[in-house]
Design a protein around this motif. Structure first.
Motif, PDB file in Angstrom:
ATOM      1  N   ARG A 103      30.638  22.852  46.406  1.00  0.00           N
ATOM      2  CA  ARG A 103      30.019  23.908  45.643  1.00  0.00           C
ATOM      3  C   ARG A 103      30.944  25.289  45.535  1.00  0.00           C
ATOM      4  O   ARG A 103      31.134  25.779  44.707  1.00  0.00           O
ATOM      5  CB  ARG A 103      28.562  24.281  46.028  1.00  0.00           C
ATOM      6  N   GLN A 104      31.417  25.399  46.662  1.00  0.00           N
ATOM      7  CA  GLN A 104      32.101  26.749  46.793  1.00  0.00           C
ATOM      8  C   GLN A 104      33.722  26.322  46.058  1.00  0.00           C
ATOM      9  O   GLN A 104      34.051  27.301  45.401  1.00  0.00           O
ATOM     10  CB  GLN A 104      32.964  26.772  48.366  1.00  0.00           C
ATOM     11  N   LYS A 105      34.033  25.088  46.238  1.00  0.00           N
ATOM     12  CA  LYS A 105      35.277  24.940  45.074  1.00  0.00           C
ATOM     13  C   LYS A 105      35.004  24.952  43.734  1.00  0.00           C
ATOM     14  O   LYS A 105      35.812  25.617  42.934  1.00  0.00           O
ATOM     15  CB  LYS A 105      35.821  23.457  45.710  1.00  0.00           C
ATOM     16  N   LYS A 106      33.614  24.456  43.391  1.00  0.00           N
ATOM     17  CA  LYS A 106      33.264  24.495  42.136  1.00  0.00           C
ATOM     18  C   LYS A 106      33.171  26.062  41.426  1.00  0.00           C
ATOM     19  O   LYS A 106      33.501  26.193  40.228  1.00  0.00           O
ATOM     20  CB  LYS A 106      32.222  23.925  41.828  1.00  0.00           C
ATOM     21  N   ASN A 107      32.664  26.941  42.505  1.00  0.00           N
ATOM     22  CA  ASN A 107      32.634  28.290  42.152  1.00  0.00           C
ATOM     23  C   ASN A 107      33.805  29.284  42.132  1.00  0.00           C
ATOM     24  O   ASN A 107      33.754  30.225  41.735  1.00  0.00           O
ATOM     25  CB  ASN A 107      31.686  28.917  42.938  1.00  0.00           C
ATOM     26  N   ARG A 108      34.828  28.506  42.616  1.00  0.00           N
ATOM     27  CA  ARG A 108      36.381  29.462  42.888  1.00  0.00           C
ATOM     28  C   ARG A 108      36.783  29.788  41.385  1.00  0.00           C
ATOM     29  O   ARG A 108      36.724  29.046  40.433  1.00  0.00           O
ATOM     30  CB  ARG A 108      37.175  28.377  43.577  1.00  0.00           C
ATOM     31  N   LEU A 109      37.028  31.113  41.525  1.00  0.00           N
ATOM     32  CA  LEU A 109      37.680  31.684  40.411  1.00  0.00           C
ATOM     33  C   LEU A 109      39.059  31.417  40.355  1.00  0.00           C
ATOM     34  O   LEU A 109      39.904  31.813  41.164  1.00  0.00           O
ATOM     35  CB  LEU A 109      37.130  33.038  40.371  1.00  0.00           C
ATOM     36  N   THR A 110      39.675  31.105  39.090  1.00  0.00           N
ATOM     37  CA  THR A 110      40.840  30.931  39.097  1.00  0.00           C
ATOM     38  C   THR A 110      41.485  31.249  37.773  1.00  0.00           C
ATOM     39  O   THR A 110      40.617  31.217  36.803  1.00  0.00           O
ATOM     40  CB  THR A 110      41.502  29.555  39.622  1.00  0.00           C
ATOM     41  N   ALA A 111      42.837  31.659  37.411  1.00  0.00           N
ATOM     42  CA  ALA A 111      43.288  31.844  36.342  1.00  0.00           C
ATOM     43  C   ALA A 111      42.910  30.617  34.885  1.00  0.00           C
ATOM     44  O   ALA A 111      42.826  31.051  33.755  1.00  0.00           O
ATOM     45  CB  ALA A 111      44.860  32.262  36.116  1.00  0.00           C
ATOM     46  N   GLY A 112      42.867  29.624  35.640  1.00  0.00           N
ATOM     47  CA  GLY A 112      42.460  28.522  34.698  1.00  0.00           C
ATOM     48  C   GLY A 112      41.166  28.169  34.287  1.00  0.00           C
ATOM     49  O   GLY A 112      40.914  27.762  32.885  1.00  0.00           O
ATOM     50  N   ASN A 113      40.266  28.762  34.969  1.00  0.00           N
ATOM     51  CA  ASN A 113      38.792  28.589  34.669  1.00  0.00           C
ATOM     52  C   ASN A 113      38.073  29.780  34.268  1.00  0.00           C
ATOM     53  O   ASN A 113      36.943  29.926  33.909  1.00  0.00           O
ATOM     54  CB  ASN A 113      38.222  27.536  35.691  1.00  0.00           C
ATOM     55  N   ALA A 114      38.755  30.856  34.462  1.00  0.00           N
ATOM     56  CA  ALA A 114      37.715  32.150  34.353  1.00  0.00           C
ATOM     57  C   ALA A 114      37.554  32.462  32.961  1.00  0.00           C
ATOM     58  O   ALA A 114      38.255  32.233  32.028  1.00  0.00           O
ATOM     59  CB  ALA A 114      38.654  33.419  34.927  1.00  0.00           C
ATOM     60  N   ASP A 115      36.449  33.171  32.584  1.00  0.00           N
ATOM     61  CA  ASP A 115      35.907  33.497  31.221  1.00  0.00           C
ATOM     62  C   ASP A 115      36.219  34.928  31.147  1.00  0.00           C
ATOM     63  O   ASP A 115      35.705  35.995  31.995  1.00  0.00           O
ATOM     64  CB  ASP A 115      34.423  33.458  31.280  1.00  0.00           C
ATOM     65  N   ARG A 116      37.387  35.229  30.367  1.00  0.00           N
ATOM     66  CA  ARG A 116      37.729  36.611  30.388  1.00  0.00           C
ATOM     67  C   ARG A 116      36.832  37.681  29.867  1.00  0.00           C
ATOM     68  O   ARG A 116      36.909  38.889  30.423  1.00  0.00           O
ATOM     69  CB  ARG A 116      39.068  36.871  29.413  1.00  0.00           C
ATOM     70  N   HIS A 117      35.699  37.137  29.087  1.00  0.00           N
ATOM     71  CA  HIS A 117      34.574  38.166  28.511  1.00  0.00           C
ATOM     72  C   HIS A 117      33.810  38.468  29.735  1.00  0.00           C
ATOM     73  O   HIS A 117      33.519  39.618  29.775  1.00  0.00           O
ATOM     74  CB  HIS A 117      33.884  37.628  27.592  1.00  0.00           C
ATOM     75  N   LEU A 118      33.501  37.396  30.818  1.00  0.00           N
ATOM     76  CA  LEU A 118      32.735  37.854  31.586  1.00  0.00           C
ATOM     77  C   LEU A 118      33.257  38.809  32.763  1.00  0.00           C
ATOM     78  O   LEU A 118      32.774  39.807  33.197  1.00  0.00           O
ATOM     79  CB  LEU A 118      32.301  36.508  32.335  1.00  0.00           C
ATOM     80  N   LEU A 119      34.587  38.727  32.918  1.00  0.00           N
ATOM     81  CA  LEU A 119      35.382  39.446  33.948  1.00  0.00           C
ATOM     82  C   LEU A 119      35.606  40.705  33.361  1.00  0.00           C
ATOM     83  O   LEU A 119      35.340  41.843  33.938  1.00  0.00           O
ATOM     84  CB  LEU A 119      36.779  38.821  34.251  1.00  0.00           C
TER      85      LEU A 119
ATOM     86  N   LYS B 190      43.395  39.371  38.664  1.00  0.00           N
ATOM     87  CA  LYS B 190      44.213  38.647  39.711  1.00  0.00           C
ATOM     88  C   LYS B 190      43.038  37.830  40.503  1.00  0.00           C
ATOM     89  O   LYS B 190      41.803  38.458  40.730  1.00  0.00           O
ATOM     90  CB  LYS B 190      44.704  39.530  40.515  1.00  0.00           C
ATOM     91  N   PHE B 191      43.332  36.690  41.010  1.00  0.00           N
ATOM     92  CA  PHE B 191      42.236  35.926  41.796  1.00  0.00           C
ATOM     93  C   PHE B 191      42.525  35.567  43.220  1.00  0.00           C
ATOM     94  O   PHE B 191      43.733  35.558  43.610  1.00  0.00           O
ATOM     95  CB  PHE B 191      41.943  34.663  41.046  1.00  0.00           C
ATOM     96  N   LYS B 192      41.694  35.378  44.119  1.00  0.00           N
ATOM     97  CA  LYS B 192      41.842  35.105  45.474  1.00  0.00           C
ATOM     98  C   LYS B 192      42.786  33.969  45.519  1.00  0.00           C
ATOM     99  O   LYS B 192      43.526  34.026  46.965  1.00  0.00           O
ATOM    100  CB  LYS B 192      40.476  34.686  46.142  1.00  0.00           C
ATOM    101  N   ASP B 193      42.903  32.695  44.854  1.00  0.00           N
ATOM    102  CA  ASP B 193      43.766  32.042  45.131  1.00  0.00           C
ATOM    103  C   ASP B 193      45.253  32.257  44.732  1.00  0.00           C
ATOM    104  O   ASP B 193      46.058  31.137  44.633  1.00  0.00           O
ATOM    105  CB  ASP B 193      43.216  30.845  44.165  1.00  0.00           C
ATOM    106  N   GLY B 194      45.343  33.450  44.373  1.00  0.00           N
ATOM    107  CA  GLY B 194      46.715  33.881  43.974  1.00  0.00           C
ATOM    108  C   GLY B 194      47.215  33.733  42.534  1.00  0.00           C
ATOM    109  O   GLY B 194      48.292  34.159  42.256  1.00  0.00           O
TER     110      GLY B 194
END
Ligand SMILES: C[S@@+](CC[C@H](N)C(=O)[O-])C[C@H]1O[C@@H](n2cnc3c(N)ncnc32)[C@H](O)[C@@H]1O
Length: 283
Positions: free
Chosen positions: A6-22, A211-215
């Protein structure tokens, strides 16, 4: 094991982030905006405002919160971009229930959109700075004036200060939030950049990056090509457009020299590196 998945699924990264939400989690504080416009309207007119138009509404966070905050409230959100309006419908309308009937999204230009007269027009997050010529901004103010009820007000926000009229980069850690449809937003870093400033025209090119935690980094998630107006220029143009008065509200400072979030009407204030203000045009 399930938790790790579940943690992996929730992980925020440039590839999956929704820019409007952020974007919403980083820059919008709509409860404070709504309290402010309601207070200013009541002080100016001694009655409560009911109808609001949010120009340059993007994902219409403010307009929808206006509608949700009182069953007598109605709102119109105007934006040129069908993508942001579709985002608002997809992520907001279901959670709003019946209140969605009082929320109208208009795909169109703020200069020409045809909307019933309202008590308050807001143009926030400096969006009117797309108008770079005095004549264009005056025409916009004239069209707002024509779209206001006889007691109506226009509320703009503005940033300024000694750091504003130059290039800069600043970071802010966002500790996480929840989106309009209940989605969890894990922590991330919001970056605001003034990439180019021209002192001859006051044109300012700005970018938002995340910028996300995974770099990973979402570069230029949003870009704004603006003229950074000053308070006296805005007040002069409001007057030329026919507003009867214009008022300036700015915040104070707390002990850490951060904004205290309390906006008061001012005739003068000390310039600092960076400040925010609301400018109110009274019909
Ligand atoms: C900075 S966003 C503002 C979003 C929101 N109002 C806020 O406070 O964060 C600017 C929005 O203005 C829209 N826009 C730009 N020019 C416009 C115009 N002439 N008429 C209507 N919308 C416009 C863009 O599509 C974009 O969604």
């Amino acid at each position: 094991m399930a938790d790790t998945r579940r943690q992996k699924k929730n992980r925020l990264t440039a590839g999956n982030a929704d820019r409007h939400l952020l974007y919403e989690a980083s820059v919008q504080v709509v409860d404070a905006d709504i309290n402010f416009v309601r207070r200013v309207y009541r002080n100016a007119r001694a009655r409560v405002p009911l109808r609001m138009r949010e120009d340059f509404c993007g994902t219409a966070m403010l307009a929808t919160e206006w509608v949700k905050s009182n069953q007598n409230h109605e709102a119109w959100g105007v934006d040129l971009d069908p993508e942001v309006l579709e985002w608002a419908r997809a992520h907001r309308f279901e959670a709003m229930g019946d209140a969605a009937r009082r929320m109208h999204l208009i795909e169109g230009d703020v200069m020409t959109a045809r909307i019933p007269p309202v008590d308050i027009v807001v143009a926030f997050n400096f969006s009117y700075c797309i108008f770079k010529q005095r004549a264009a901004l005056r025409t916009y103010f004239e069209s707002v004036l024509a779209g206001l009820d006889k007691d109506g007000i226009l509320v703009l926000d503005l940033f300024g200060g000694t750091d504003s009229f130059s290039t800069l980069e600043e970071d802010r850690y966002i500790s996480g939030d929840r989106g309009p449809d209940g989605r969890t937003i894990p922590p991330f870093t919001y970056e605001w950049e003034h990439a180019r400033f021209n002192p001859i025209t006051n044109e300012l090119l700005c970018h938002i990056h995340f910028k996300f935690k995974d770099g990973t980094r979402m570069r230029n998630a949003f870009t704004y090509d603006w003229r950074l107006w000053t308070i006296p220029e805005l007040r002069e143009l409001l007057e030329e457009a026919g507003f009867s008065a214009s008022l300036v509200y700015t915040h104070g400072w707390d002990e850490d020299e951060e904004s205290d979030g309390i906006y008061r009407k001012k005739m003068a204030f000390k310039n600092e590196e960076s400040w925010l203000a609301y400018i109110v045009g009274v019909k």
